[in-house]
Design a protein around this motif. Structure first.
Motif, short mmCIF file in Angstrom:
data_model
loop_
_atom_site.label_atom_id
_atom_site.label_comp_id
_atom_site.label_asym_id
_atom_site.label_seq_id
_atom_site.Cartn_x
_atom_site.Cartn_y
_atom_site.Cartn_z
N GLY A 1 0.80 -1.22 0.00
CA GLY A 1 0.00 0.00 0.00
C GLY A 1 0.83 1.26 0.00
N VAL A 2 0.15 2.36 -0.07
CA VAL A 2 0.80 3.66 -0.20
C VAL A 2 1.17 4.16 1.20
CG1 VAL A 2 0.51 6.02 -1.01
CG2 VAL A 2 -0.63 4.13 -2.20
N SER A 3 2.35 4.72 1.34
CA SER A 3 2.67 5.38 2.61
C SER A 3 2.94 6.85 2.34
CB SER A 3 3.86 4.70 3.29
OG SER A 3 5.06 5.28 2.88
N VAL A 4 2.68 7.66 3.34
CA VAL A 4 2.89 9.10 3.20
C VAL A 4 3.90 9.53 4.24
CG1 VAL A 4 0.59 9.58 2.31
CG2 VAL A 4 0.96 9.60 4.77
N PRO A 5 4.69 10.57 3.93
CA PRO A 5 5.71 10.99 4.90
C PRO A 5 5.11 11.58 6.18
CG PRO A 5 5.68 12.47 3.02
CD PRO A 5 4.77 11.33 2.68
N TYR A 6 3.90 12.14 6.06
CA TYR A 6 3.16 12.63 7.23
C TYR A 6 1.74 12.89 6.75
CZ TYR A 6 4.26 17.04 4.91
OH TYR A 6 4.40 18.01 3.98
N ILE A 7 0.83 13.16 7.68
CA ILE A 7 -0.57 13.33 7.31
C ILE A 7 -0.91 14.82 7.25
CG2 ILE A 7 -2.96 12.76 7.90
CD1 ILE A 7 -1.84 10.52 9.70
N THR A 8 -1.60 15.22 6.23
CA THR A 8 -2.18 16.56 6.20
C THR A 8 -3.69 16.40 6.33
OG1 THR A 8 -0.39 17.36 4.83
CG2 THR A 8 -2.37 18.72 4.92
N ARG A 9 -4.23 16.86 7.44
CA ARG A 9 -5.62 16.57 7.76
C ARG A 9 -6.57 17.28 6.81
NH1 ARG A 9 -6.34 17.11 13.21
NH2 ARG A 9 -8.61 17.20 13.07
N LYS A 10 -7.67 16.60 6.53
CA LYS A 10 -8.74 17.19 5.74
C LYS A 10 -10.02 17.33 6.55
CE LYS A 10 -6.88 15.37 1.40
NZ LYS A 10 -7.00 14.26 0.44
N ILE A 11 -9.96 17.02 7.82
CA ILE A 11 -11.15 17.15 8.66
C ILE A 11 -10.95 18.29 9.66
CG2 ILE A 11 -11.74 14.70 8.42
CD1 ILE A 11 -10.69 14.25 11.27
N PRO A 12 -12.05 18.87 10.12
CA PRO A 12 -11.93 20.00 11.06
C PRO A 12 -11.36 19.55 12.41
CG PRO A 12 -14.17 19.84 10.14
CD PRO A 12 -13.45 18.57 9.79
N TYR A 13 -10.90 20.51 13.16
CA TYR A 13 -10.50 20.26 14.54
C TYR A 13 -11.75 20.12 15.41
CZ TYR A 13 -6.15 22.26 12.77
OH TYR A 13 -5.04 22.52 12.03
N TYR A 14 -11.64 19.31 16.46
CA TYR A 14 -12.71 19.32 17.46
C TYR A 14 -12.36 20.34 18.54
CZ TYR A 14 -16.13 18.12 20.89
OH TYR A 14 -17.17 18.21 21.78
N GLU A 15 -13.25 21.25 18.76
CA GLU A 15 -13.05 22.31 19.75
C GLU A 15 -14.01 22.08 20.90
OE1 GLU A 15 -10.93 24.87 19.52
OE2 GLU A 15 -10.40 25.03 17.39
N VAL A 16 -13.49 21.88 22.08
CA VAL A 16 -14.36 21.57 23.21
C VAL A 16 -14.76 22.83 23.98
CG1 VAL A 16 -12.68 21.14 25.07
CG2 VAL A 16 -14.74 19.75 24.91
N LEU A 17 -13.96 23.87 23.88
CA LEU A 17 -14.26 25.11 24.59
C LEU A 17 -14.51 26.23 23.60
CD1 LEU A 17 -11.94 25.87 27.66
CD2 LEU A 17 -14.39 25.40 27.63
N ASP A 18 -15.38 27.14 23.97
CA ASP A 18 -15.63 28.30 23.12
C ASP A 18 -14.61 29.41 23.41
OD1 ASP A 18 -16.40 29.25 25.57
OD2 ASP A 18 -18.53 29.35 25.11
N GLU A 19 -14.70 30.46 22.63
CA GLU A 19 -13.80 31.61 22.74
C GLU A 19 -13.68 32.10 24.18
OE1 GLU A 19 -12.07 33.10 20.28
OE2 GLU A 19 -11.42 34.86 21.43
N GLU A 20 -14.81 32.24 24.84
CA GLU A 20 -14.82 32.77 26.20
C GLU A 20 -14.03 31.86 27.15
OE1 GLU A 20 -18.79 33.27 27.68
OE2 GLU A 20 -18.07 33.79 29.69
N GLY A 21 -14.25 30.55 27.01
CA GLY A 21 -13.55 29.59 27.86
C GLY A 21 -12.05 29.63 27.62
N LEU A 22 -11.66 29.70 26.35
CA LEU A 22 -10.23 29.73 26.03
C LEU A 22 -9.58 31.01 26.56
CD1 LEU A 22 -10.43 28.36 22.37
CD2 LEU A 22 -9.59 27.13 24.38
N GLU A 23 -10.32 32.11 26.48
CA GLU A 23 -9.77 33.39 26.98
C GLU A 23 -9.57 33.34 28.49
OE1 GLU A 23 -12.28 36.53 25.61
OE2 GLU A 23 -11.43 36.49 23.58
N ILE A 24 -10.49 32.70 29.19
CA ILE A 24 -10.31 32.57 30.65
C ILE A 24 -9.00 31.86 30.95
CG2 ILE A 24 -11.18 31.32 32.67
CD1 ILE A 24 -14.04 31.90 31.64
#
Lengths: 531, 531
Positions: free
Chosen positions: A38-61
């Motif tokens: 099979g094919v191997s890649v030197p590293y992965i470049t993601r095509k899916i979004p990040y999962y964010e558990v906290l909103d802007e306000e939480g991160l700022e705190i």
């Protein structure tokens, strides 16, 4: 990212094999094997979004609290007068070994010069990795004194084990990196084993590797060995600066302390333009508060202080924001892994690293189990999935980790590589091309029929689904006929097969000689010691 | 959601124990045990965001394709003239048994009357669950003919096994639902075992349950038994309509087919205002295209058709959009579980269900492994984490699933319950209150010290981290001294302990008698049969 990815095909050959004649047969075999599997890649470049558990306000705190920690509580930089001097000149408040930084200072220093992403060059440029951005790089586990396999159980690791794991990581298509102290070769003297470890990465793999951090002189040796290995390719012809060819793990002594060993190694690597991963190593409840938000604020404060220090030493030297955070059992004090709280920390820290604008290291196949059983697998999956969904760029401990890092498991390594393989598919996301939509197949088959033989299925047969080499999906009867074995038995067979079939990557004879010459001279220059 | 949650404390007592005198001792013991072993919730209301793998454009492509399938390819409604008549009257294009629906028709029908969320009432109103919205309800696995445990291996399931699992699910704090056909009691006649299964749920648990779907008459029996159990509480005094007291699994025969058995059961439940889960059961590669986007479009088309049918039968009857999607091995044709492609399908389908505006069922602790080993654990975790991050409302197969659903595992059940417990913490998200921020702790402890004894740690000691009853985090030496066992051995001890300590919930004697009277009369009215 795509542009960077294609640089691996450019003639930036580093120490790629020049002596093709002698290595041709093996190379050809290796290529044929790679093509089959099979094919191997030197590293992965993601095509899916990040999962964010906290909103802007939480991160700022949490960011505000990190600044409060840096400003009010401060960070200890121990037994390193130069470090304190560097902080004093930068404008920090230094009292004794305690350094307090005005709000925003560390972030500003990091953002002024630290690269958002960087290439770590491998001696085989096809294996260069880009660390940061949307990329994920998988490296083996790191640091265990013991190894374990089904045949011989648990025992102290040796240099033979170390080399075995370098070979297995080289063979593993789902690992992009050779790692560092995969296990401690305790049969070698403490003060010289770094030579053998770094050399094993250079010789038995052509993937990128990590450097020694147990003493500044060992960091220096790593840099010198790298210069010898890369030869004329060590310096970037455009900038005249060293290429980043190794990456090293600088742990904070949490809470809020860096020691002279780590600071010394960080300085050596930073001055050589080599990458460092500044990682608060935290077992929440012991080294940080028992809460996720508290642990994240402290981790961010420590990492910002460490990364800013590196930038003050050499502006522009690649740094990675690291987070190793798990919990302790409040009953026994033992570290625990794969529980939900560290997953939440990981998601938050990944978001915070993106907001700083530096690559992020965390995650892996962590577990507390002593063996490659269901506990190990649950815990590893509960760390690896957040690792990929949260957006870790450099994944140390991808494969092999057992027993809270005390033991490196051969079977666990194979199981973890399988999981890492699956992550390639997951991070590839959903194909919504015409072929991905498969409307022709649905029209061709229609209600009540099956898709097994339709044209679309035939056309996509090979690449359709991730194919695990170690899961058993046969009928119960067939599984029983084959001995009713569990997954670890199949993994045991596979690592033996992979080691038996291992063929070393070709290495330039002059480069190999130069490295060995340096190693031998240095080894002879001081006596063995186990301290 | 919070308002709905509090309804469980209102005097909507359904068939809650009225005969408190005789049951008092057991009730008290049960309450004391519950108090000792931590807080349980009737269902989870998530505080973390959904993970979305596809963007608006991608989701629209799949929705458009689903409409194309409904319009051009159509859905077969087999052997049910009434169903075809219902579709004809609704304006669909019916040719033979093939029903083609104009673009948007099914979605419009569903959105016009299907509830976005609904309460499924339990005989103990403290165990009512709200299905839909931000809520997650965990139910045991469903449908396996075999059971397995470490002591006796794999064998056909019996009614004793069935009752054991009802008791274990009742005892499990992390399960919110008693489930349905947890395993097939093959020692009972096929045409009567539904009486014993439904009765076991009613008698040995006071959590909500599922109904029989293997024949319309058995769905009818489930409704009648439910009327007897709930008595005066069966009808909602406000609306005069039946409360939703059971939920049942209506599978499509993918691709694009519903049969008369499922349609018949769906009609019975819909007319009684009981909930149905319309689930395309898909092994991609056989019953759908080999791609994620193709599988999702087909799943959405089938589910929309089924849900619209239910709404045409009885507008407002609760329906759940179900997706059971895994893949097959392209080598052997065997179903596979826990691979990345089904996880991607799950994320997409969850988003599509939210866009329809109906509750979503998927996920669980799926695996292909025959035993509770590392394979089982990896595969289950790789399904359960997407289940929770993606936003599944009703999680069938949360606990016990082995061997692609052919076997129900006692040890696996315990391991899965532990994972489900962790999901409570994960879905609870990050506490950014003052206590969660823990800045007092960081100020109190300071650099280089530890947090074990600080005031904040002491105050949060009990609730600090999820506590697993079956993971081993002890030292290697202690683990070895305790027999070097793997997790399944600890799970084996725990299910035995839980069964030994099981105390049945009190049941109203008159209700119990009414149910049994119905069952006995019906059982006597026709001969046993195994077809």
């Amino acid at each position: 990212m795509d542009e960077l990815n294609t640089t691996t095909e450019q003639p930036d050959t580093a120490a790629a094999p020049r002596n093709r004649r002698t290595a041709g047969g093996r190379e050809a075999k290796r290529a044929a094997r790679a093509a089959r599997s099979g094919v191997s890649v030197p590293y992965i470049t993601r095509k899916i979004p990040y999962y964010e558990v906290l909103d802007e306000e939480g991160l700022e705190i949490i960011e505000r609290n990190a600044d409060t920690i840096l400003e009010e509580v401060g960070i200890d930089f121990r037994d390193d007068a130069e470090a304190l001097d560097i902080w004093r000149k930068a404008g920090a408040d230094v009292k004794g070994e305690r350094v307090r930084m005005p709000r925003g200072m560390c972030r500003a220093i990091v953002q002024a010069s630290a690269p958002r992403e960087f290439t770590q060059h491998a001696r085989n440029p096809a294996n260069n990795v880009v660390i940061g951005g949307k990329n994920t790089v998988f490296a083996p586990a790191y640091g265990s004194p013991f190894v374990r396999d089904l045949d011989k159980g648990r025992r102290y690791a040796t240099i033979e084990d170390f080399e075995n794991f370098v070979k297995l990581a080289y063979t593993a298509q789902s690992l992009h990196h050779s790692g560092g102290t995969i296990c401690e070769p305790v049969d070698l003297p403490v003060n010289k084993r770094h030579f053998d470890m770094v050399y094993a990465h250079m010789k038995y793999s052509d993937k990128p590797y990590m450097g020694s951090v147990t003493h500044p002189s060992r960091a220096h040796d790593t840099v010198e060995m790298s210069k010898a290995l890369f030869g004329d390719n060590y310096l970037d012809p455009l900038t005249g600066k060293p290429k980043t060819v190794c990456i090293s793990l600088i742990n904070a002594n949490s809470p809020m302390t860096f020691d002279d060993t780590m600071l010394g190694a960080a300085k050596v690597y930073a001055r050589a333009n080599q990458a460092t991963i500044i990682t608060p190593f935290i077992l929440a409840g012991a080294m940080s508060p028992v809460t996720v938000a508290g642990t994240c604020a402290q981790t961010l404060a420590e990492a910002l202080a460490g990364m800013a220090f590196v930038q003050l030493v050499n502006p522009g030297a690649p740094v990675v924001l690291g987070s190793f955070a798990s919990s302790i059992s409040m009953q026994s004090g033992a570290p625990t892994f794969g529980t939900p709280e560290p997953a939440l920390v990981l998601y938050v820290m990944a978001a915070l690293a993106r907001r700083v604008g530096v690559p992020f290291r965390s995650g892996g196949g962590l577990c507390g189990s002593k063996i490659a059983d269901a506990q190990a697998a649950s815990e590893a999956a509960s760390t690896m999935l957040p690792t990929c969904l949260g957006g870790v760029n450099f994944v140390l401990h991808t494969a092999g980790w057992l027993e809270g890092g005390l033991s490196m498991g051969y079977e666990k390594f194979i199981m973890d590589c399988d999981q890492a393989g699956m992550m390639h598919t997951l991070l590839g996301g959903v194909d919504v091309s015409e072929n991905g939509q498969a409307m022709d197949a649905i029209r061709e088959v229609g209600p009540g029929k099956h898709f097994l033989g339709c044209a679309h299925t035939q056309a996509n047969f090979e690449s359709a689904f991730y194919r695990s080499p170690i899961t058993d999906n046969n009928s119960f009867e067939q599984w029983e006929a084959e001995g009713s074995v569990d997954m670890s038995v199949r993994a045991n067979a596979l690592w033996k097969k992979q080691l038996a079939e291992y063929v070393a990557p070709a290495i330039d004879a002059a480069a190999d000689e130069a490295v060995l010459d340096y190693v031998n001279r240095r080894k002879a220059s001081f006596p063995d010691s186990n301290v």
